[in-house]
Design an enzyme around this catalytic site. Structure first.
Site, PDB file in Angstrom:
ATOM      1  N   GLY B 339      40.208   9.380 -28.092  1.00  0.00           N
ATOM      2  CA  GLY B 339      40.115   8.383 -27.109  1.00  0.00           C
ATOM      3  C   GLY B 339      40.794   8.533 -25.952  1.00  0.00           C
ATOM      4  N   GLU B 340      41.238   7.557 -25.198  1.00  0.00           N
ATOM      5  CA  GLU B 340      41.926   7.580 -23.826  1.00  0.00           C
ATOM      6  C   GLU B 340      40.986   8.051 -22.840  1.00  0.00           C
ATOM      7  OE1 GLU B 340      45.137  10.557 -23.538  1.00  0.00           O
ATOM      8  OE2 GLU B 340      46.234   9.650 -25.120  1.00  0.00           O
ATOM      9  N   GLY B 341      39.709   8.378 -23.037  1.00  0.00           N
ATOM     10  CA  GLY B 341      38.815   9.038 -22.081  1.00  0.00           C
ATOM     11  C   GLY B 341      38.928  10.549 -22.287  1.00  0.00           C
TER      12      GLY B 341
END
Lengths: 375, 375
Positions: B339-341
């Site tokens: 995640g997080e980008g």
């Protein structure tokens, strides 16, 4: 088969993989390859497992960071600095009508590389790796250019449908040009090799070489190259089948096969790839052609294998077989079939990302972040 | 279910996808989205087919260049300039024991983003895209930082196992924060949005939302998140099953579901993604959480769909179902689940490569290279 031009071939009784090593300089290179450093494996894994992310959550990115770090013999490896060598040469086998493009395109495309208009030129500009174009056998004259090296062995290979593509001395000269580029990369402080090639007709050479080394029917290893219609592909398969049948009683060592049905740029690539292992620089393979060169290199010297990363899975059917045989799993699957090193160059930022994430992310302790299970 | 805190819910008879559009500002946004410009399609295809490479030989790279160029309404689109918004929020549902990590990690990781030690921070530094962290619901106080926006709606959602996660006004406020970031990206001249998120517990919210919107059993859409053991995953599925059974008679519109079981960062992401379509900036999705937000956005406003690119296929099982439903084929498959980008950021250089190749490669005519079939 023009007997006059045929090089002295070894017979099956006297050859085999080991015999290839009797050829200097290949035998010298094989002795220079030191085993992969395993002393930092635990430290690298420890760091990977303590960076601020769930365990293993960066998947293959973590594998790439591990691969690169251990090959550099460090748990804090150098930032990737890429060096791409594109070896260019022509192929006598184009006389058999096995390519969608005329032979002159090899020369035209090399000029396009130097002018900055080709895919590999653009990728080199935007991702900042060094690009060198090496003429090992283009049928035509190129001018001078700072990025161009003149290492022409001859104006293309002979037509392997008629006679062996190269004399052993020619093939070895091309391999030495490849090794020279790996040394240049090493001496200029580069930490990652990218492999590229240009040569109208070279998917025919690569399919023939892969079929010989993998002992697999050419039909399964032969595709449409740069855009051959179906009947052209059948002709290509027939040319390869006939050549393999003719050479099989005469050849046995992988080096013999490389020289008989390969290409000058494929031999140079094999030398460049072996050079990575000798100079201890990891190598990103491109597509089918560089895969066939890697297959030759690893068949000659198995210790080369750990130094290789597969950038992508090409549309050419032979590529999958080669990567399976080498036990390499490609990073990308984007239906590429361009060559030039474009697949390696597209994967390059992923390798850079992997190493920089490994080197620059904070650990849980440094960032004071709680780990799984801590309440 | 604490009746006092329950927001006024619409009943199935009076709701449906169209009814969601009665909610301002969603209805306004839907009206602002103009159709995708198709006037340059022929010119873009012509240029792609005349660049110095065999026809179609750059595979999916060509598709990405086409996607980006037509969305920018030009056959010579702007160079990609990325803007990544990471929306962070906490989740009341963590009280049910559905996460491997304590809730405090959301706050700690946001601090890590700002300090530059997280994966998304490193990727932003090395690939040069703008990074903004948006607190839409972190349970704790963050200081000031140039890259941090304070848009906290509340200190995390309510526990959706007990009561709806958000009041409609709260969910809409989060969506407006997302839209605000898309407007910021547009006004700062960025040409590509990257989506990111942080929120301990948010795979539970995303699985519940996906199950509701896809009408699919939660079991198939629920994974181990950041590292839940098998019994934890079964608990997670049970929590989602029970919540869906409880809300199903009361809810029907996608917006109701987004607010009842989603998260503040998921609502913000939906607003950001819709903002891409409104401001005419293509959007790179990250993994499962941003996929669930995209599913909500497209279910609300189908015209959002063409603006989306899937960066990668996550290890979370629900991600595949969402991408299949949206008809998106991911560029990368690297077993990521961070995640997080981070997946969007790893794919960003591929998009940059695609557009720069399209814009900067020479055509056959410019480079005087012969085409296939020319002798």
């Amino acid at each position: 088969m023009t007997k006059k031009k045929t090089p002295p071939l070894s017979t099956p009784e006297e050859t085999g993989p080991l015999d290839s090593l009797l050829h200097p300089p290949v035998s010298w290179w094989a002795r220079e390859i030191r085993p992969v450093e395993e002393g930092f494996d635990t430290a690298i894994r420890y760091r990977l497992d303590h960076l601020t992310k769930p365990l293993g959550s960066l998947g293959r990115i973590e594998e790439v960071a591990f691969w690169y770090s251990r090959l550099h013999g460090s748990d804090r490896p150098p930032a990737p600095k890429g060096f791409c060598a594109v070896f260019a040469a022509d192929h006598g086998v184009v006389a058999e009508g096995i390519s969608a493009y005329p032979q002159s395109v090899t020369l035209q495309m090399v000029r396009n590389y130097l002018a900055g208009g080709a895919a590999i030129s653009v990728l080199s500009q935007i991702h900042g790796f060094t690009l060198r174009i090496v003429d090992v056998g283009v049928n035509g004259d190129l001018g001078t250019h700072p990025a161009l090296l003149h290492r022409k062995v001859r104006n293309g290979t002979r037509n392997f449908a008629v006679e062996p593509a190269m004399l052993p001395a020619e093939g070895l000269q091309a391999m030495e040009a490849g090794m020279e580029l790996a040394v240049q990369a090493s001496e200029s402080g580069c930490s990652l090799l990218l492999t590229g090639e240009m040569g109208i007709g070279n998917t025919t050479a690569a399919s023939a070489l892969a079929a010989a080394l993998l002992r697999h029917p050419p039909e399964d290893l032969t595709g449409s190259g740069a855009g051959l219609p179906p009947e052209g592909r059948l002709r290509k398969i027939r040319v390869i089948d006939q050549a393999l049948a003719r050479y099989r009683p005469l050849l046995a060592s992988p080096l013999d096969w490389l020289f008989a049905v390969g290409g000058l740029e494929i031999a140079a690539l094999a030398g460049f790839i072996i050079g990575g292992a000798v100079r201890r620089i990891p190598v990103i393979l491109d597509g089918f052609i560089t895969g066939a060169a890697a297959l030759a290199a690893v068949t000659l010297i198995p210790e080369v294998r750990p130094w290789l990363l597969a950038s992508h899975m090409s549309q050419e059917p032979g590529h999958r077989r080669i990567l399976e045989h080498l036990g390499l799993s490609p990073l990308l699957s984007l239906d590429l079939r361009l060559g030039e090193g474009s697949g390696a160059a597209l994967a390059y930022p992923l390798v850079v990302s992997s190493v920089e994430l490994y080197n620059r992310m904070a650990t849980f302790e440094e960032a004071r972040v709680s780990q799984a299970g801590e309440g």
